[in-house]
Write a protein that holds these residues in place. Sequence first.
Motif, PDB file in Angstrom:
ATOM      1  N   ALA A  16       0.795  -1.088  -0.070  1.00 51.18           N
ATOM      2  CA  ALA A  16      -0.083  -0.136  -0.023  1.00 51.18           C
ATOM      3  C   ALA A  16       0.889   1.207  -0.066  1.00 51.18           C
ATOM      4  O   ALA A  16       2.038   1.113   0.551  1.00 51.18           O
TER       5      ALA A  16
ATOM      6  N   GLN B 198      -3.938   4.931   1.743  1.00 49.02           N
ATOM      7  CA  GLN B 198      -3.285   3.574   1.643  1.00 49.02           C
ATOM      8  C   GLN B 198      -4.281   2.494   1.617  1.00 49.02           C
ATOM      9  O   GLN B 198      -3.985   1.488   0.822  1.00 49.02           O
TER      10      GLN B 198
ATOM     11  N   GLU C  73      -3.778  -0.129  -1.273  1.00 53.04           N
ATOM     12  CA  GLU C  73      -3.727  -1.830  -0.990  1.00 53.04           C
ATOM     13  C   GLU C  73      -4.925  -2.478  -2.220  1.00 53.04           C
ATOM     14  O   GLU C  73      -4.441  -3.598  -2.644  1.00 53.04           O
TER      15      GLU C  73
END
Lengths: 135, 399
Positions: A59, B157, B161
């Motif tokens: 990520a 994030q 992901e």
Amino acid sequence: MAVQIPAVDYLVLGDQPHLQAWRCVACSAAYFDRRNACARCFATSFSRSPLATEGVITAFTRVERGAKQPFTSVVVDLGEGVTVKANLRGMDDPAQIKPETKVRLYTFVAGVDDEGTEAVAFAFEPVGHSEVVGA
Amino acid sequence: MSNNVWVIGTSMTRFGRFPEKDLMDLAVEATTGALKDADLDLAAVNILAMGNLYEATSHNGQRLQQAMGQTGIPVYNVVNACATGATAIRVAVMSILAGESDIGLAVGVEQMGKMGMLGGGKKRDEKKIFAPKGRRGGVVKAEGLFGTNLMPGVFAQAGTEYALTHGVTQTQFARVAHKNHLHSTLNPLAQYQKEFSMEEILGAEVISWPNTLPMCCPTGDGAAAVLLCSDAKLATLDPDVRRRAVKVSASVLTSDPYVDGGQVQADINTLTRNAADQAYAKAGIGPEDLSLVELHDCFATAELLHYDNLRLCEPGAAGQFIDSGAPYRDGRIPVNVSGGLLSKGHPLGATGVANVFEIVTHLRGEAGARQIEGAKVGLAHVIGLASACGVHILEKRAS
Ligand SMILES: [Zn+2]
């Protein structure tokens, strides 16, 4: 040479800087912060365990507002059930980051206190990145 | 004991910035509206659950009573991150299900002004000597040095992901913001009612990539209230109140179970999936039965993930789901027809009550220009990092 200390206690300095985690002795769940008991199995014994210095980005983001300088934040899978969050250098365009992007750990001096002690932090860079590490 | 819990009154203030009002002005406005909606006064209420974050130590439930009527009933002041409002509703629901109350009032209120979600203040030490502090033995400020843990970065994030695993693009994330800003143009209670083109969204200032400014919710002020009652009480109320009553078919609250990766980057998925699955099982309803959904789009990236978490799309197919137009108001499962947090606004403590207000208003057929025709079942979802997730499923009363 100035005295150096790690900026966080899960960074081990020396010839081969690396991260370490608290591993639950019973189930091997890993934690960077101190826990009173394991959040997975409630056991209360932990041991320090060294971690890989290379991993894969799972990520990321590029923080543009609210920071002195824009920076790239990544979550890196180090294997064995451990992920870590850190900064990434060498890839300022987030659209460049693809699945399975491999990165490796490096260390740098993040600050100096009034007694000259240097705080050493860690971050990641793409494997194959050839920038010379300026302290 | 009551087998069912019913919404008999609900109201919300417009969301926005109201420096001329204080926290209680907002809470009183929403509460008065909910009481009027149910044709009741405060004397009928047996329990008050009050949700608020930023003034959480100020006993806001009691302040509300002092502002509009003190009856000596139990007051529960709750705080549970961005799921605070849903938690307040859950407290009132549990009390009614347990048979301790027959009419409960849940209020959520927040006054944030223009404080921003970025956080962080500056401190100045006289002499700087490094000394390890806290459970990580840190000697310097972690934010920005070891990645980001501020809300925009965490939700960015979470999005990337999903993108790395399922091939979602920034354009697909941006489409969520396009949809919600478009929806808000029909909602007079929304903080903003401005449509943005895809070009404007993708060309706007990047806050935390892939989210640009219109892909992040604003801060703001507002309040919402819900009046709930038991089966037995409902039977005694005015026929018009009964006709407009909406059934609470599921009320669920979850927190984070242990997951490996959740220790360094908040996992917004697992607890949402758990809450949704429990709620569907409890209500005996599946995602295919939903007429509309209000979910927690604090950032555009978050909404896309919740399509998958709430089982609105096939696993991994959230990008295709938005591309298909399914969550637009004329699509298969309209999502955030209020404008969502992105455009309706996100006064933290009020949000989890306001999304129940929105669903109830559609199920009653009273949503005006933004009405989803024939709405029978709706789902309201909120998540706050720490984490807490609330899911409520609401059903139109069989007539
Ligand atoms: Zn364990």
